[in-house]
Design a protein around this motif. Structure first.
Motif, PDB file in Angstrom:
ATOM      1  N   ASN A  34       0.836  -1.196   0.000  1.00 59.31           N
ATOM      2  CA  ASN A  34       0.000   0.000   0.000  1.00 59.31           C
ATOM      3  C   ASN A  34       0.867   1.240   0.000  1.00 59.31           C
ATOM      4  N   HIS A  37      -1.734   3.336   4.254  1.00 60.41           N
ATOM      5  CA  HIS A  37      -2.520   2.331   4.970  1.00 60.41           C
ATOM      6  C   HIS A  37      -2.735   2.803   6.396  1.00 60.41           C
ATOM      7  N   THR A  40      -5.588   0.098  11.481  1.00 66.10           N
ATOM      8  CA  THR A  40      -6.908  -0.521  11.605  1.00 66.10           C
ATOM      9  C   THR A  40      -6.844  -1.661  12.604  1.00 66.10           C
ATOM     10  N   GLU A  48     -10.381  -6.419   5.076  1.00 68.46           N
ATOM     11  CA  GLU A  48      -9.642  -5.951   3.908  1.00 68.46           C
ATOM     12  C   GLU A  48      -8.972  -7.117   3.177  1.00 68.46           C
ATOM     13  N   GLN A  52      -9.507  -8.321  -0.712  1.00 70.38           N
ATOM     14  CA  GLN A  52      -8.368  -8.459  -1.618  1.00 70.38           C
ATOM     15  C   GLN A  52      -8.216  -9.901  -2.095  1.00 70.38           C
ATOM     16  N   TRP A  58     -11.961  -6.458  -4.829  1.00 72.24           N
ATOM     17  CA  TRP A  58     -11.040  -5.333  -4.639  1.00 72.24           C
ATOM     18  C   TRP A  58     -10.862  -4.524  -5.924  1.00 72.24           C
TER      19      TRP A  58
END
Length: 130
Positions: A34, A37, A40, A48, A52, A58
């Motif tokens: 990323n 990012h 989280t 996520e 993905q 995604w």
């Protein structure tokens, strides 16, 4: 002056947010890393990873982010761009309220910006509710 605060600023901010999200998502598809990012939760990371790992969700989300964000940012059919990103906006808000509480301030800002634009473009959506 009123349209700048009620339409232009929310439109540009949401457009930028979704365009940057699309670029980051496509960067991840190309490199596996990323560019941006935000932190989280474990549940958020799992969600996520599931998106993905699906193989198609995604890229679909990021394509919608790209088209909707560009539409808003460049003021090309912005009411349509908002309709495109509305489901993703909804998921973002619920994601933060359910899976990643530290992002609730961002979720509130995104929801308010989206609501401001929905109100501003309400005449374009009126036929949907007749």
């Amino acid at each position: 002056m009123k349209t700048v605060f009620l339409v232009t600023i929310p439109r540009v901010l949401l457009g930028l947010l979704f365009l940057v999200s699309a670029i980051d998502g496509f960067w991840w598809l190309a490199t596996g890393n990323n560019l941006i990012h935000p932190p989280t939760s474990e549940q958020g990371l799992a969600f996520e990873a599931a998106l993905q790992g699906s193989g198609f969700v995604w890229p679909l989300i990021k394509a919608v982010n790209l088209i909707g964000g560009a539409s808003l940012l460049f003021n090309l059919a912005p009411a349509f761009g908002l309709v495109l990103i509305a489901p993703i906006l909804t998921v973002i808000v619920f994601f933060h309220f359910v899976l990643n509480a530290q992002g609730i301030p961002v979720a509130i800002i995104v929801a308010v910006l989206g609501a401001m634009l929905a109100f501003a473009y309400r005449d374009r959506y009126a036929a949907l509710f007749r």
